[in-house]
Write an enzyme that holds these catalytic residues in place. Structure first.
Site, PDB file in Angstrom:
ATOM      1  N   GLU A   1      -3.175 -12.993 -12.105  1.00  0.00           N
ATOM      2  CA  GLU A   1      -3.449 -12.386 -13.418  1.00  0.00           C
ATOM      3  C   GLU A   1      -4.383 -13.341 -14.148  1.00  0.00           C
ATOM      4  OE1 GLU A   1      -1.375 -11.126 -17.629  1.00  0.00           O
ATOM      5  OE2 GLU A   1      -0.785 -12.924 -16.572  1.00  0.00           O
TER       6      GLU A   1
ATOM      7  N   ASP B   1       1.523 -14.889 -12.358  1.00  0.00           N
ATOM      8  CA  ASP B   1       1.430 -14.664 -13.798  1.00  0.00           C
ATOM      9  C   ASP B   1       0.566 -15.750 -14.450  1.00  0.00           C
ATOM     10  OD1 ASP B   1       2.696 -13.138 -16.107  1.00  0.00           O
ATOM     11  OD2 ASP B   1       3.296 -15.167 -16.645  1.00  0.00           O
TER      12      ASP B   1
HETATM   13  C1  GLC Z   1       1.746 -12.189 -18.472  1.00  0.00           C
HETATM   14  C2  GLC Z   1       2.691 -11.031 -18.351  1.00  0.00           C
HETATM   15  C3  GLC Z   1       3.254 -10.745 -19.702  1.00  0.00           C
HETATM   16  C4  GLC Z   1       3.993 -11.963 -20.198  1.00  0.00           C
HETATM   17  C5  GLC Z   1       3.098 -13.198 -20.169  1.00  0.00           C
HETATM   18  C6  GLC Z   1       3.896 -14.459 -20.322  1.00  0.00           C
HETATM   19  O1  GLC Z   1       0.649 -11.911 -19.256  1.00  0.00           O
HETATM   20  O2  GLC Z   1       2.049  -9.942 -17.773  1.00  0.00           O
HETATM   21  O3  GLC Z   1       4.101  -9.624 -19.714  1.00  0.00           O
HETATM   22  O4  GLC Z   1       4.445 -11.758 -21.498  1.00  0.00           O
HETATM   23  O5  GLC Z   1       2.432 -13.304 -18.943  1.00  0.00           O
HETATM   24  O6  GLC Z   1       4.602 -14.753 -19.155  1.00  0.00           O
END
Ligand code: GLC
Length: 527
Positions: free
Chosen positions: A272, A214
């Site tokens: 991500e 993440d």
């Molecule tokens: C990422 C996740 C999202 C979350 C954020 C904070 O972007 O996909 O859902 O709110 O991280 O952890």
């Protein structure tokens, strides 16, 4: 449970299971509820593995299921090495992994290294300790500006809206790039690194096949925490030049993750990473860093053949520069469902089906988001029903609940077999009755049948081999590409009139052909 540890860094790309894999994102809260509390759980997921086998996906990505007060639905983690009772137990997790593996489905899980929950024991002890203490050094506590420190240490804003700093009773401030309940960790602190390594090994030893990292562009902060350009705050987070994200120090953290993964053969990590610049993104895929990096370009591109062709070419520049597989995704739990992005209604569905056919023709790894295979659209809901913190801080139009509604499995009314209770954590629309898994499995023309057929062809048909594409000349508003090695041709029509297809046998089309022509809002495969 731990597997052998011989190195595998030099294996050729083709033998790595994720190279062409179809991943399926399970938003655990909304997939299937076994214990009847209206929230999905691990046992619910396990009982539905047969469905995922039928769909033909290679691997699952499970959103966080760790103990959490759910300020951000589990992305605020109180203990990264446990299961929240809402979702089950470690025993349920082990049973899920064993069952999935027996069906040849890999399990990858979400890890959140950038922040913890404010209820994590580390943050509780940091709050109880004094400024300058070792407890506070695990997070980013700073004194404020102004005569009495009444102003935040810098002008950073949170990705959910509002300031990225919250003041504590003794006057210091702590940084949170997301909600105030998600304090950012201090990754310079060796204790933070050691604990994350422990978490990686904990789940690898339980048999997971990989991780989704993440906010993988977020953990490292620039020295001195300089102000951000206030104009950047209005743009989406992750833009190049934004001091909150994509700092050079982050790569050392990915090297640390990779070192651990290299001890566990055939395990992987996808980041991500909301970084638009291809060269910056490619840096995360160096041979000693991540295996895959999410590429969100398809999510950000409207339904237009020229724009989509540019997106595909720019996306392929990253694997070309790195040798890592491309990744493709049309949706996830943070964005609108594609049916709604493409205008909703019957046209939205047609376009979403066409884009699934385009996406599944591309070389590399594909990430599907649960429910897209049913052609689900966003669900209209009153602001009071929304649970997403972003809806509260930035306004209901930014709420992500609209694409997180529980899945309809069977029957004619909510909760459609998702749960035993009608009080599901988000309300389910009665209009989903024709879209249940049960109904769509029986209907050859359903979106689910299209996905099943497409996934099967992608996996079994030799035309899908090779990593390179070539483009054909095509009428305005259309494109056609060919997988160079295997020979699969994919044609897309975003224009307003039917088009003649390139020569070849039609393997699949997202809408029925009209007099042998590809209608508007449709895509087809030929060999
Ligand atoms: C990422 C996740 C999202 C979350 C954020 C904070 O972007 O996909 O859902 O709110 O991280 O952890």
């Amino acid at each position: 449970m731990r597997r052998t540890t011989e190195g595998r860094r030099d294996e050729p790309q083709g033998t790595l299971w994720w190279h062409d894999a179809v991943f399926y994102q399970v938003y655990v809260r909304s997939f299937a509820d076994f214990n009847g509390d209206g929230v999905g759980d691990l046992e619910g997921l396990r009982t539905r593995l047969g469905y995922l086998e039928l769909l033909g996906v290679d691997a699952l990505w499970l959103t966080p299921f760790y103990p959490s007060p759910m300020a951000d639905h589990g992305y605020d983690i109180a203990d990264p090495r446990e299961v929240d009772p809402t979702y089950g137990s470690l025993g349920d997790f082990d049973a899920l992994v064993a069952d999935a593996h027996s069906r040849d489905i890999k399990i990858t899980i979400d890890l959140v290294p950038n922040h913890t929950s404010n209820t994590h024991e580390w943050f509780r002890s940091a709050m109880a300790a004094a400024p300058g203490s070792a407890e506070r050094e695990r997070y980013l506590f700073r004194d404020g500006k102004g005569e009495s420190g009444q102003e935040p240490p810098n002008n950073w804003v949170s990705a959910f809206g509002g300031p990225a700093w919250t003041r504590v009773p003794d006057g210091q401030w702590y940084l949170h790039l997301f909600a105030p309940q998600q304090p950012d960790l201090n990754w310079v602190n060796p204790e933070v690194r050691a604990d994350f390594e422990r978490t990686l090994r904990f789940w690898l030893d339980r048999g997971v096949d990989g991780f989704r990292i993440d906010v993988a562009h977020g953990m490292a902060k620039p020295p001195g925490l300089p102000d951000m350009d206030p104009r950047v705050s209005a743009l989406s987070s992750g833009d190049y030049g934004d001091p909150r994200f994509d700092n050079d120090g982050v790569h050392e953290i990915h090297q640390l993750i990779r070192k651990v993964l290299d001890e566990y053969p055939q395990t992987m990590a996808v980041g991500e990473i909301w970084v638009a610049d291809e060269l910056r993104l490619a840096r995360y895929l160096r041979p000693d860093e991540l295996h895959l990096a999410f590429n969100f370009r398809l999510v950000l591109t409207h339904f237009d053949a020229d724009a989509l062709r540019t997106t595909i070419d720019r996306s392929l520049a990253v694997p070309m520069a790195t040798g890592a597989p491309a990744t493709w995704t049309l949706a996830n739990h943070d964005v609108w469902r594609q049916v709604s992005r493409y205008g909703g209604g019957a046209q939205g569905v047609r376009r979403a089906r066409a884009m699934a056919v385009v996406e599944l023709a591309l070389p590399g790894a594909v990430y599907l988001y649960n429910g897209e295979e049913l052609g689900l659209a966003n669900v209209d809901m009153p602001a009071e029903a929304m649970a997403d913190p972003r809806a509260r801080t930035s306004g209901p139009e930014y709420g992500r609940d609209v694409s997180r509604v529980p899945l309809p499995w069977e029957g004619d009314e909510p909760p459609f077999g998702f749960s035993r209770t009608t009080r599901t954590w988000l309300p389910m629309p009665a209009e989903w009755a024709p879209l249940t898994v049960e109904k769509q499995l029986e209907d050859e023309t359903s979106t689910l049948s299209l996905y099943r057929r497409a996934v099967e062809l992608r996996q079994k048909h030799p035309a899908f081999s090779g990593d390179e594409l070539e483009w054909y000349g095509a009428p305005a508003g259309c494109f056609a590409f060919r997988r160079k090695a295997g020979g699969l041709v994919c044609a897309l029509n975003t224009s307003a009139s039917p088009i003649t297809l390139p020569p070849g046998e039609v393997l699949l089309s997202s809408s029925p052909l009209e007099d042998g022509k590809l209608p508007p809002d449709a895509a087809a495969w030929l060999v």
